[in-house]
Design an enzyme around this catalytic site. Structure first.
Site: not given
Ligand code: LLP
Length: 404
Positions: A307, A338, A367, A269-271
């Site tokens: 974003r 710009c 992000y 998890p990231g977000r």
């Molecule tokens: N694992 C993999 C292999 C991934 O590609 C990603 C995110 C994650 C885990 C983590 O995903 P999360 O839990 O954060 O959803 N820039 C975009 C999001 C791109 C996500 C890329 N991969 C945004 O700002 O919404």
């Protein structure tokens, strides 16, 4: 974040004070929110005790990763840079997984030297390259294969990764070919099947479908996998219209899966860990009346927070000092860059703003800074970590001399 006497606070800090002391634009993170998110995440899946590898791409501040490490999380990295960062933050190699479609020989070689938990490969060519490098080093490398389960994550098209038209993972045919290839290799130990169908997922049903696809493929192979890496993607509530992801149902689906398959689960998890901990404070430079609406020209721009320009993403935007006077005109919050896409949000019935007023753009912990750039040769903002009444500078504001 809450208002206290009309002033917006993060924990015990008045955001007006931050703007005076550290200037704007500034990224601020709440430590207590981070802690709460990690505890909630762990609690949701406590019955099977997964390995939680924080997706470093969502926030690449070494001090943030250090804090996350203190709560026992590992890391999911997608480049040698992120791997170096995770190690620098003190995350043990046996809690690091390396994802990504295009790992170079140098990256693979470095990951092997560091003895990380898993290199999750995304093609037969990559597996062959890992094998070649491992053989030359006389090492046995633990790997995973990322399956493309052809599952619609029901999220934004730009952040969906699990459909067959997406570049990620391999289809079932290639998956079986890779399993066979690994069987005949002395230098590869195939331990994991990984999947990640997309990001900002708010409906548990795509996860259910993904688990079904994984279960089906496991039934068809006689290889014994030690780990199933389910990726990340858990969405957060950016707006009142977003429903909350039902973690209970996702947990139930995983428990059902685990009854058939005795494996250790990994999450990336990231977000969901860092997203709602972050706020971008910005100052109104000018207000321009265009007849039908007013442009609120901020000192933050798409280079600081990409974003909205990239995905049309919505971020809640609040006044740092509240007043009761509501504007009759629609406000369009824009940056000074710009590009016409350098706009954050268009809002009706916002309180009347004047030049030099401060606003807070919410839920930018994931992000946000990690997608920032120096476009228009703009220095990147400062990052601050707030813990109770303490403020720690966790990254200095870039100076022009750093980028010219
Ligand atoms: N694992 C993999 C292999 C991934 O590609 C990603 C995110 C994650 C885990 C983590 O995903 P999360 O839990 O954060 O959803 N820039 C975009 C999001 C791109 C996500 C890329 N991969 C945004 O700002 O919404």
């Amino acid at each position: 974040m809450k208002y206290n006497n009309k002033k917006l606070f993060i924990e015990k800090i008045d955001l007006n004070k931050i703007a005076i002391k550290f200037k704007t634009p500034s990224y601020c993170y709440s430590h207590s929110k981070l802690k709460e998110n990690i505890f909630k995440f762990k609690k949701s899946f406590k019955s099977f005790n997964p390995l939680i590898c924080f997706a470093v791409k969502s926030n690449t501040n070494v001090n943030i990763i250090r804090e996350i490490k203190k709560f026992g999380l590992g890391a999911d990295v997608v480049s040698i840079g992120e791997l170096m960062l995770a190690l620098k933050a003190g995350i043990k190699p046996n809690k690091i997984v390396f994802s990504g479609v295009g790992k170079t020989s140098l990256e693979i070689s470095y990951a092997i030297e560091k003895k990380i938990l898993l290199i999750n490969a995304e093609s037969l060519s990559e597996i062959k390259e890992i094998n070649r490098i491992a053989k030359s080093k006389k090492k046995i490398v633990s790997v995973g294969i990322r399956l493309n389960p052809n599952t619609d994550a029901k999220t934004l098209k730009q952040i969906s990764t699990g459909k067959k038209e997406n570049k990620f993972g391999v289809n079932t045919n290639t998956f079986h070919k890779i399993v066979d290839y690994c069987k005949n290799s002395n230098n590869i130990n195939l331990k994991c099947l990984s999947v990640h169908i997309g990001s900002q997922i708010l409906d548990y049903k795509p996860y259910e479908k993904m688990l079904k696809a994984v279960s089906q493929i496991l039934n068809k192979t006689n290889h014994k996998f030690e780990f199933i890496d389910l990726g990340g993607g858990m969405g957060i509530k950016y707006s009142g219209e977003n429903k909350k992801l039902n973690y209970k149902k996702y947990n139930t689906a995983i428990l059902k899966f685990l009854r058939k398959h005795k494996v250790k689960i990994i999450f990336e998890p990231g977000r969901s860990i860092i997203g709602d901990t972050g706020t971008l404070i910005s100052k109104v430079i000018y207000i321009k009346d265009s007849g039908s609406k007013k442009f609120i020209i901020l000192d933050a721009a798409m280079n600081d927070l990409m974003r909205p320009a990239l995905y049309g993403a919505f971020h809640k935007t609040l006044p740092v000092t509240k007043s009761k006077k509501i504007s009759k005109k629609t406000y369009e919050f824009v940056g000074p860059i710009c590009e016409s896409t350098d706009r954050f949000v268009t809002l009706k019935n916002f309180q009347v703003l004047k030049e030099k007023d401060l606003i807070a753009i919410c839920d930018v912990g994931a992000y946000g800074m990690s997608l920032s750039s120096n476009y228009n040769l703009r220095p990147k903002p400062i990052e601050l970590l707030i813990k109770g009444s303490k403020i720690k500078v966790i990254r200095k504001r870039q100076k022009h001399k750093d980028i010219i």
